[in-house]
Design an enzyme around this catalytic site. Structure first.
Site, PDB file in Angstrom:
ATOM      1  CB  SER A 127      47.815  48.342  38.559  1.00  0.00           C
ATOM      2  OG  SER A 127      48.882  47.470  38.226  1.00  0.00           O
ATOM      3  CE  LYS A 182      45.105  47.471  36.024  1.00  0.00           C
ATOM      4  NZ  LYS A 182      44.277  46.345  36.273  1.00  0.00           N
ATOM      5  CG  HIS A 185      48.817  49.756  34.156  1.00  0.00           C
ATOM      6  ND1 HIS A 185      48.659  48.394  34.338  1.00  0.00           N
ATOM      7  CD2 HIS A 185      49.774  50.127  35.032  1.00  0.00           C
ATOM      8  CE1 HIS A 185      49.472  47.965  35.280  1.00  0.00           C
ATOM      9  NE2 HIS A 185      50.170  49.002  35.725  1.00  0.00           N
ATOM     10  CG  ASN A 186      46.086  45.777  32.708  1.00  0.00           C
ATOM     11  OD1 ASN A 186      46.562  46.535  33.561  1.00  0.00           O
ATOM     12  ND2 ASN A 186      45.233  44.833  33.022  1.00  0.00           N
ATOM     13  CD  GLU A 189      50.269  43.883  33.721  1.00  0.00           C
ATOM     14  OE1 GLU A 189      49.833  44.822  34.410  1.00  0.00           O
ATOM     15  OE2 GLU A 189      49.737  42.768  33.706  1.00  0.00           O
TER      16      GLU A 189
HETATM   17  N1  LIG Z   1      43.828  39.547  40.443  1.00  0.00           N
HETATM   18  C1  LIG Z   1      44.445  40.664  40.060  1.00  0.00           C
HETATM   19  O1  LIG Z   1      45.680  40.769  40.029  1.00  0.00           O
HETATM   20  C2  LIG Z   1      43.631  41.871  39.684  1.00  0.00           C
HETATM   21  C3  LIG Z   1      44.264  43.123  39.577  1.00  0.00           C
HETATM   22  C4  LIG Z   1      43.504  44.243  39.275  1.00  0.00           C
HETATM   23  C5  LIG Z   1      42.145  44.129  39.062  1.00  0.00           C
HETATM   24  N2  LIG Z   1      41.551  42.899  39.154  1.00  0.00           N
HETATM   25  C6  LIG Z   1      40.097  42.850  38.943  1.00  0.00           C
HETATM   26  O2  LIG Z   1      39.479  42.745  40.203  1.00  0.00           O
HETATM   27  C7  LIG Z   1      38.254  42.003  40.065  1.00  0.00           C
HETATM   28  C8  LIG Z   1      38.284  40.841  41.058  1.00  0.00           C
HETATM   29  O3  LIG Z   1      39.401  40.025  40.728  1.00  0.00           O
HETATM   30  P1  LIG Z   1      39.922  38.851  41.674  1.00  0.00           P
HETATM   31  O4  LIG Z   1      41.272  38.490  41.173  1.00  0.00           O
HETATM   32  O5  LIG Z   1      39.748  39.209  43.100  1.00  0.00           O
HETATM   33  O6  LIG Z   1      38.881  37.689  41.291  1.00  0.00           O
HETATM   34  P2  LIG Z   1      38.551  36.355  42.070  1.00  0.00           P
HETATM   35  O7  LIG Z   1      39.594  35.988  43.045  1.00  0.00           O
HETATM   36  O8  LIG Z   1      38.169  35.364  41.034  1.00  0.00           O
HETATM   37  O9  LIG Z   1      37.242  36.744  42.920  1.00  0.00           O
HETATM   38  C9  LIG Z   1      36.065  37.066  42.279  1.00  0.00           C
HETATM   39  C10 LIG Z   1      35.043  37.512  43.310  1.00  0.00           C
HETATM   40  O10 LIG Z   1      33.874  37.882  42.602  1.00  0.00           O
HETATM   41  C11 LIG Z   1      32.792  37.078  43.049  1.00  0.00           C
HETATM   42  N3  LIG Z   1      31.935  36.715  41.927  1.00  0.00           N
HETATM   43  C12 LIG Z   1      32.268  36.007  40.837  1.00  0.00           C
HETATM   44  N4  LIG Z   1      31.198  35.902  40.021  1.00  0.00           N
HETATM   45  C13 LIG Z   1      30.194  36.550  40.621  1.00  0.00           C
HETATM   46  C14 LIG Z   1      28.851  36.776  40.280  1.00  0.00           C
HETATM   47  N5  LIG Z   1      28.347  36.310  39.140  1.00  0.00           N
HETATM   48  N6  LIG Z   1      28.083  37.500  41.134  1.00  0.00           N
HETATM   49  C15 LIG Z   1      28.604  37.966  42.283  1.00  0.00           C
HETATM   50  N7  LIG Z   1      29.870  37.769  42.668  1.00  0.00           N
HETATM   51  C16 LIG Z   1      30.665  37.082  41.847  1.00  0.00           C
HETATM   52  C17 LIG Z   1      33.415  35.843  43.660  1.00  0.00           C
HETATM   53  O11 LIG Z   1      32.503  35.294  44.587  1.00  0.00           O
HETATM   54  P3  LIG Z   1      32.552  33.743  45.028  1.00  0.00           P
HETATM   55  O12 LIG Z   1      33.418  33.699  46.222  1.00  0.00           O
HETATM   56  O13 LIG Z   1      31.144  33.408  45.296  1.00  0.00           O
HETATM   57  O14 LIG Z   1      33.099  32.961  43.878  1.00  0.00           O
HETATM   58  C18 LIG Z   1      34.643  36.446  44.302  1.00  0.00           C
HETATM   59  O15 LIG Z   1      34.352  37.072  45.515  1.00  0.00           O
HETATM   60  C19 LIG Z   1      38.186  41.561  38.613  1.00  0.00           C
HETATM   61  O16 LIG Z   1      37.406  42.461  37.897  1.00  0.00           O
HETATM   62  C20 LIG Z   1      39.627  41.645  38.152  1.00  0.00           C
HETATM   63  O17 LIG Z   1      39.734  41.851  36.763  1.00  0.00           O
HETATM   64  C21 LIG Z   1      42.248  41.782  39.469  1.00  0.00           C
END
Ligand SMILES: NC(=O)c1ccc[n+]([C@@H]2O[C@H](COP(=O)([O-])OP(=O)(O)OC[C@H]3O[C@@H](n4cnc5c(N)ncnc54)[C@H](OP(=O)(O)O)[C@@H]3O)[C@@H](O)[C@H]2O)c1
Length: 462
Positions: A127, A182, A185-186, A189
């Site tokens: 988080s 987590k 936590h959400n 949130e």
């Molecule tokens: N954003 C937040 O605040 C946050 C906080 C905590 C946890 N998370 C979790 O962290 C994870 C990543 O989140 P993010 O915000 O970084 O997402 P993001 O910016 O949308 O990035 C997603 C990543 O995953 C890749 N991807 C998507 N679909 C795929 C597939 N089918 N096969 C292989 N790679 C794939 C994308 O590759 P491409 O570049 O090819 O599209 C990109 O590198 C998620 O599970 C999210 O729930 C996010």
């Protein structure tokens, strides 16, 4: 040359996490579905110890043994596909860390499948958003101890710090414990955001305050016991201007969600744990999405609006108390879900540790966690039994009721603050109205009831 770790997924979180890890002296091999992004990223940070492999096989080969690979991709198919792809080519004792927001049950399925090959999977809740991932998130790892031991050093180095300077990371327990914590936590949130939104709506509609005036009030709250990350960033959101216009006035009142609030509510329902502030927050997002219907109904029914009955300074004092009491009720609901889950799934959760690692980096970090941490370290279970909660609720309950009462009078919907109040009232009722429910159930369906004057199960001819 080999890298210390591998990381897959150069999205918002993956990129920030990679930079955070590299800044702590670790070398990283990187992989991303859209492969062009790997070189772009590595070129952007030429001084960091990043390696851009030529192929997926090269990526896997380039990591030191036993391998440690971090997945930062969306939960569901993307994670499943990557695990399927990695499993046959990894070796015994390699470890994967899934840092996405996966459903705990799915994490447990992968853990079982991978353990058959001697590969360990750590399900990690992270988080803090993009900024937290870069500067120090709160980290909630769960899974086999072998997996935790592989990632302990790196996670401890990249985590945020708690109020006493210790790393905001701790092994939550076995199985999907990390993703479970987590998820809750959400859920907390969601409710925190909803309660702040309700306060915003009251100040805006009842006292016709400008966003800047509301920001001044939130800023003042930030300096006291209501201090929290979300109270802080509310000030930024309220003060933001774009081309001379208030950005909040331009943002559509439709709130999206990625599911964790719904999952928390589903878990609360499944476990029979009342959590009206969390569920209320999820339902309010539902209302937000029925924009067209809301617009049609607005005006069809007159809103019962009156002039405020208190001075603004009296009202904000009451509102602060109502918010603090709601925050307490909200955290108690989250911990009640965690207690029930721990009992059922034997995760081995340490509630004192959870309130410690939520003190830094995460979205719900707040001053109140210090008192909660102390209470849980003294093995208190329900927060309402703690001395600090008792003192606060005795002080705040009159204002809490007054705020709910005011919202009702002025047609302002309030599922979180009033849900919190109802949770508190229902929790402390020595005798509830469930005797009436039992009477009805037995009357229409012969469902039987228990009695206070005799042991056993009874049915009456009504
Ligand atoms: N954003 C937040 O605040 C946050 C906080 C905590 C946890 N998370 C979790 O962290 C994870 C990543 O989140 P993010 O915000 O970084 O997402 P993001 O910016 O949308 O990035 C997603 C990543 O995953 C890749 N991807 C998507 N679909 C795929 C597939 N089918 N096969 C292989 N790679 C794939 C994308 O590759 P491409 O570049 O090819 O599209 C990109 O590198 C998620 O599970 C999210 O729930 C996010």
């Amino acid at each position: 040359m080999t890298s210390n770790l591998g990381l897959i997924g150069l999205g918002t979180m993956g990129k920030s996490l990679a930079r955070n890890i590299a800044s702590r002296g670790f070398s990283l091999s990187l992989w991303n579905r859209t492969t062009e992004k790997i070189n772009e990223f590595v070129d952007e940070f030429p001084d960091e110890n990043f390696y851009a492999p030529q192929s997926f096989e090269d990526f896997v080969e380039s990591i030191e043994r036993p391998r440690r690979i971090i997945l930062m991709v969306p939960a569901g198919d993307p994670t499943a596909d990557l695990i399927k792809k990695l499993a046959p080519i990894l070796d015994k004792d390699d470890a994967i860390m899934d840092g996405g927001n996966a459903i705990y049950k799915v994490t447990e399925i992968y853990q079982k499948q991978l353990e058959e090959k001697g590969i360990h999977l750590l399900g990690v809740g992270i988080s803090g958003g993009e900024e937290g991932a870069l500067k120090g998130p709160s980290i909630m790892p769960g899974g086999p101890v072998e997996a935790w031991e592989e990632f302990e050093e790196v996670l401890t180095k990249i985590a945020a710090e708690d109020f006493s300077g210790k790393a905001c990371v701790s092994h939550m327990g076995k199985g999907g414990a990390g993703h479970y914590v987590k998820m809750v936590h959400n859920g907390i949130e969601y409710a925190e955001m909803q309660m702040l939104a309700e306060a915003y709506q009251m100040l805006k509609e009842l006292y016709k305050l400008s966003h800047n005036e509301i920001a001044d009030i939130f800023e003042k709250w930030s300096e006291g016991r209501m201090a929290s990350y979300l109270t802080d960033i509310s000030v930024d959101v309220l003060r933001k201007k774009e081309d001379g216009k208030e950005l909040l006035d331009l943002i559509l009142d439709k709130a999206k969600n990625k599911g964790t609030g719904v999952w928390t509510t589903q878990e609360a329902l499944r476990l029979g744990v009342p959590s009206p502030t969390i569920a209320g927050a999820v339902f309010m997002r539902g209302f937000s999405n029925s924009l067209e219907e809301r617009k049609k109904l607005d005006g069809l029914y007159p809103r019962l609006e009156q002039s405020p009955e208190m001075t603004l300074s009296e009202f904000t004092e009451h509102l602060e108390k109502a918010l603090f009491a709601t925050r307490l009720a909200n955290f108690e609901q989250g911990f009640a879900i965690l207690r029930a889950a721990d009992k059922e799934m034997h995760y081995g959760l340490n509630f004192s540790e959870i309130t410690r690692i939520w003190q830094g980096g995460c979205i719900i970090r707040s001053a109140i966690l210090k008192d909660m941490n102390l209470a849980f370290s003294q093995k208190v279970q329900n927060l309402y039994f703690t001395e600090f909660a008792h003192t606060a609720l005795v002080e705040c309950q009159k204002s809490w009721k007054l705020i709910v009462n005011t919202a009702v009078k002025h047609s302002i919907p309030m599922l979180s603050i009033s849900g919190g109040l109802s949770h508190f009232e229902a929790s402390r009722r020595g005798r509830s109205s469930a005797n009436f429910i039992q009477g009805l159930r037995d009357r229409f369906g012969s469902h039987t009831y228990e009695r206070i004057d005799q042991e056993g199960s009874f049915h009456s001819e009504w």
